[in-house]
Structure formats: structure tokens, C-alpha cells
Design a protein around this motif. Sequence first.
Motif, mmCIF file in Angstrom:
data_model
loop_
_atom_site.group_PDB
_atom_site.id
_atom_site.type_symbol
_atom_site.label_atom_id
_atom_site.label_comp_id
_atom_site.label_asym_id
_atom_site.label_seq_id
_atom_site.Cartn_x
_atom_site.Cartn_y
_atom_site.Cartn_z
ATOM 1 N N ARG A 41 0.454 -7.472 4.179
ATOM 2 C CA ARG A 41 -0.919 -7.614 3.694
ATOM 3 C C ARG A 41 -1.866 -7.000 4.716
ATOM 4 N NH1 ARG A 41 1.971 -9.394 0.509
ATOM 5 N NH2 ARG A 41 2.072 -11.427 -0.475
ATOM 6 N N LYS A 47 -15.463 -0.878 3.246
ATOM 7 C CA LYS A 47 -15.213 -0.746 1.802
ATOM 8 C C LYS A 47 -14.448 0.534 1.496
ATOM 9 C CE LYS A 47 -19.390 -2.973 0.029
ATOM 10 N NZ LYS A 47 -18.776 -4.274 -0.175
ATOM 11 N N VAL A 50 -10.887 0.138 2.415
ATOM 12 C CA VAL A 50 -10.212 -0.814 1.509
ATOM 13 C C VAL A 50 -9.874 -0.111 0.197
ATOM 14 C CG1 VAL A 50 -10.455 -2.946 0.187
ATOM 15 C CG2 VAL A 50 -11.320 -2.841 2.519
ATOM 16 N N LYS A 51 -10.824 0.675 -0.315
ATOM 17 C CA LYS A 51 -10.582 1.390 -1.570
ATOM 18 C C LYS A 51 -9.409 2.355 -1.417
ATOM 19 C CE LYS A 51 -15.056 2.164 -2.114
ATOM 20 N NZ LYS A 51 -16.226 2.980 -2.421
ATOM 21 N N LEU A 54 -6.223 0.267 -1.498
ATOM 22 C CA LEU A 54 -5.916 -0.236 -2.835
ATOM 23 C C LEU A 54 -5.457 0.906 -3.743
ATOM 24 C CD1 LEU A 54 -8.805 -2.811 -3.080
ATOM 25 C CD2 LEU A 54 -6.378 -3.356 -3.164
ATOM 26 N N GLY A 57 -2.064 1.211 -3.657
ATOM 27 C CA GLY A 57 -1.339 0.044 -4.162
ATOM 28 C C GLY A 57 -1.069 -1.008 -3.091
ATOM 29 N N LEU A 58 -1.708 -0.859 -1.917
ATOM 30 C CA LEU A 58 -1.466 -1.820 -0.835
ATOM 31 C C LEU A 58 -2.284 -3.096 -1.053
ATOM 32 C CD1 LEU A 58 -1.717 0.738 2.109
ATOM 33 C CD2 LEU A 58 0.379 -0.330 1.256
ATOM 34 N N ALA A 59 -1.700 -4.219 -0.661
ATOM 35 C CA ALA A 59 -2.380 -5.514 -0.836
ATOM 36 C C ALA A 59 -3.353 -5.725 0.321
ATOM 37 C CB ALA A 59 -1.359 -6.632 -0.900
ATOM 38 N N VAL A 60 -4.535 -5.152 0.170
ATOM 39 C CA VAL A 60 -5.536 -5.225 1.234
ATOM 40 C C VAL A 60 -6.760 -5.943 0.697
ATOM 41 C CG1 VAL A 60 -7.112 -3.839 2.639
ATOM 42 C CG2 VAL A 60 -4.724 -3.164 2.407
ATOM 43 N N ILE A 61 -7.320 -6.833 1.494
ATOM 44 C CA ILE A 61 -8.561 -7.471 1.074
ATOM 45 C C ILE A 61 -9.700 -7.062 2.000
ATOM 46 C CG2 ILE A 61 -7.386 -9.439 -0.003
ATOM 47 C CD1 ILE A 61 -8.418 -11.151 2.309
ATOM 48 N N GLU A 62 -10.864 -6.918 1.370
ATOM 49 C CA GLU A 62 -12.051 -6.584 2.137
ATOM 50 C C GLU A 62 -12.523 -7.842 2.854
ATOM 51 O OE1 GLU A 62 -15.196 -4.930 -0.256
ATOM 52 O OE2 GLU A 62 -16.669 -5.205 1.345
ATOM 53 N N GLY A 63 -12.710 -7.721 4.146
ATOM 54 C CA GLY A 63 -13.172 -8.883 4.892
ATOM 55 C C GLY A 63 -13.152 -8.581 6.374
ATOM 56 N N ASP A 68 -12.869 -14.124 8.001
ATOM 57 C CA ASP A 68 -11.938 -14.229 6.883
ATOM 58 C C ASP A 68 -10.505 -14.579 7.260
ATOM 59 O OD1 ASP A 68 -13.740 -13.726 4.685
ATOM 60 O OD2 ASP A 68 -13.961 -11.721 5.517
#
Lengths: 198, 377
Positions: A41, A47, A50-51, A54, A57-63, A68
Amino acid sequence: MKEEFKVISKFIEEKSRVLDVGCGDGILMEFLSKNKVVDIRGLEISKEKVKKCLSKGLAVIEGDAENDLKQFPDLSFDYVILSQTLQAFMSPEKVIENLLRVGKKVIVTIPNFGHWRVRLDLLFKGEMPVTKNLPYQWYDTPNLHMCTILDFYNFCNNRGINIFKTISLNGQTISDITRSNLKYKNLISELGIFLLEK
Amino acid sequence: MSNLNKLNSVLIKKALKLDCGKEISNFPLAYETYGNLNENKDNAILIFHALTGDQYASGINPVTNKEGWWNYAVGPGKPFDTDKFFIICANVIGGCMGSYGPGSIDPLTNKPLGTNFPVITINDMVNAQYNLLDHFKIEKLFAVAGGSMGGMQVLQFVSNFPNKAKVALPIACTASHSAQNIAFNELGRQAIMSDSNWKEGLYNEKLTNPDKGLAVARMAAHITYLSKQGLQEKFGRNLQERSDLKFGFDADFQIESYLRYQGSVFVDRFDANSYLYITRAMDYFDLTKQFGGNLSKAFKNTKTKFFIISFTSDWLYPTSENKDIVIALNAIGADVGFVEIKTDKGHDSFLLNVPDFLSTIKNYLNTTYSNINERRI
């Protein structure tokens, strides 16, 4: 492939759960998921980056790591990676604490402010050093808390954080840092890579 | 809506126990599909529509003759690429585009059900649509996706059927309808019910229609779908086909005229009672409460890969509420991606041409679809 990522990859055991904090474009995440069987992860503040992650296809969250990381349960990852971002935090101490809470093992890479070129810059030019790994001017740098390999080594020791292994990176050269060569490596390393445990 | 009998529809024979306690069976579920189901049956995506949507996500809606509600996202070469994926979209129960709803005829009285239609929930909608998997003999969907109320259905679907979708895309939604959301819905319902033509919901048999109430409901709701900045930039204080204020209550301002237009076209395509029922379903949605206050439990054991998206200017389903879902998923180590897309288009962003949003979804779906297939080989 960055030498740094090869070192990090060697630290990580197969079939482990990994969190890449400040994963950027996800290059390390891709490298790890292609070369190792890992469940990975990412957390990233930008941003745009992160885009990109994604889109791959990587499980990345913006934070951001300072706010976070708290959502991740204790010891929910086998490894947490923090590659060259520690110096950018408001409170690196709290971030390290949180990394050690979330991860069973923590890999921290720091750009070494103790490298001889940095020291010479300040000594002879009398100006804040600008180098390949530290390319910013003093007024626009995101790096709020620069440290040296020795500083970080002491930081861990003072807090009872176990340092399993420390690797020096100087260009393409990879070598071990030990207690006896610490001061020398602090002079010649561009990066220090630490494998830690609480 | 005279074309309703030409729609694709499946009669759900199996009894469905609703949250309100009633049971329904032998009810129609209208749907549309785009693209082709492949031989492995691994390319199906179930798209859930929002409050006023329907099964016509793409192409031309044959009933309204207007473009499908998600035309930017669904179609050949688009993010939900119909050259590659098999897209299924159904009209929710409670809706007015051919599925079982308050406009359906009660066989006992031969009259429209009106407010005798049972109160339904997001859970009921999802359970009804689950029958489509059987209908198309699909073992597992590649993805479930939807924005706003569609996103709520995505969350409920994965919670109810943790093993039936590989990917979930809840967009601009919430796990628990907020007081503000409920308040706006109540405003809309009151506008409808205060219209003397509503006739306690029996307007169909009285041959009237609460057009004014429904139009006001739509106008109020429409404001919540846009951002202040977006409205200001698009309309400002511009006057409508006049050079000066007229000192009256006609639409002096462009924004007034725009809202009136939005209200007037809405009543031609939407049923007032459906509006009551569907907004109620949204208000009742509280997935966190369904799981005793712990949203993580809703997704326990899920292997589904989540991609959650919010929009900076969406104040109806703000980023913080979308992030609560991310947090709940991270707490159980689920596979989750999240990004907040920068846009001034408000909640409606998910329906509009927001290139960043559309390209990220397109790439995510394509890469994930091929990654999953590679792993299988």
C-alpha cells in the motif's frame, strides 16, 4: 532502478505486507510488486502523484504521514518504508513513532547532511549546500529537519529504537555501516538506509 | 413515458424480504447493457445510478431521447470502455423507468401503487439488483461502480456480497447520510407533498401531477450539486435576456432562469412519488449503524479492491465523509486507493467532463483488469 530501492527490496521478505509512506510515483511499489510477492500500500501527499499511482492500479491513498498514519492499526504492516521524506515533516519524531507503531519493521532512508561535499560547501563557500540529493535553495526547500547519518543513529539509540542494519549509499557503492566505521561513513555516504524495530 | 413497455426488463420471481418487513416477488427490474460479456464472463461491471438516474448510462435514452446520464464515463474508448467491458445498469426499485416502483400497477386495485408502495432502502435496491448476476449467469463481477447514491449502493453491495466483485468504485458518496443531506431531501419532499396536485400520492388516478412541487424539489437539489465558485463563474450576477432589473419576480438573473429550466425539464422525466421514495432510501442509509457503529465490520473479509474518489468542491458528500470509508477499510487492511480530484464543479463533478477524474478511472480499470488476468495465468 535506483540503488536505494534495491537495498530496500533486499530488506523485505517474501509474502509480507508493506506500506510505502511518501510513495511518490509508485516506482518502488511497482518494483517490489514485480520482484517480490508482497501486499503493498502507499500513502502520498501530492494529488498528481497519487493519480499516477492509481493509474497504474496501485493501492495508494492521498494523505500525509503526519495526519493519516493514525488510521492504520498497530503492527498492521510487516514493513513500513519512508524513503527520503523524514526531513520534510513538521515533527519527524512523531512520524517515526507512528511508523514504529504501524510497522513491525521500519525502513528509513535519509539524505545525509554529513556528506563531505555538504560540509565543504558550508565551510568554504559559506552558503547553504545545494547538491544532487539536496537540490533546493534555503528559501524554497521542503526539507525542514535535515540530519546526518550520525544524528539519526543517535536519535534511534537515545529512544531505544533497535537498528538492525544500516547501509551506506555513495553513488553506486553500497556498504554496511557499523558502530566502528560510523563517523567515516557519515562523511562519505550520500544516503543512509536504516532498518529499524521498536 | 409511453415507451416504458419496450424496455429491457427481468421479472424477479424470487421473493425479496425488504428492510421494512414486507416481502415482494414477481417484480420487474428494468436494465440496460452496453458492450459484450466475454467468454470467461470476467468483464462485467455493474453500475449503480444516483437519485434521478436510470438504466440509460450511455448512448441515447430511448424514453427521453437525451444522452445517457454517464455518457462521459461509459461508452467505446471511455473509462468504462464498452469495447472491453460488459456494462450492466439497472433502474433501482422505487424508480420510474420500468422497475418496480410507486408508479407500478397494483394487481389488486388495477391502479398505481402510489404511496402504497413499500418504503425501500439502499439495501433493498442492491439485493434486487443482485438478481442480475443470476440473470446473466455471472459468477463474479469485475467491478461495481457508482457516484452519489450509486456509491452508497456500491458500499452496500460489497458489504452484502463480499466475494462478488473484484473492484469497487464508490465515488463522491458517504457511508452514512448526514443531517444536512437529510435536511435537503426533506425540503424536496415537502415541496412535492405541499403541491395540491400531489393528492396524498394518488395523483396518477386523479389525472394530475405535482409538477410545481417536483420542480422546486429539483431546483433546491440542483443547487446542492454545484459549488459556490462554479455557480459564480458560470452565472455571476448576469441578467437573463435583459439589460436592467425589472423590479418584479420574473427570472431577472441567469441563475434563476437556469434553475427554472432545470426544474421544468425534470418533471417531464421523473415521477414525484419515486422522488419521495428514493430520497427516503438515501436518508435511511447508514452502513455504519448497520454494523453496530463500526464501519470496518461492513467490509470484514472482503477481498475487493477499492478505489474511492471525492471532489474538492463537493460540499454535499465532502471529502471527509469519503475519507471515513477509506479509514474504515485501512483499519482492516483492505486494498484501498483514494484520491480527491481538484475541480470547482461540485458534487456533479462525477457526471461531468472532469478529465483528471475520467482518465484516472480509465487507467485504473484497464491496469487492474489486466493485472488480475495476468495473475490468473
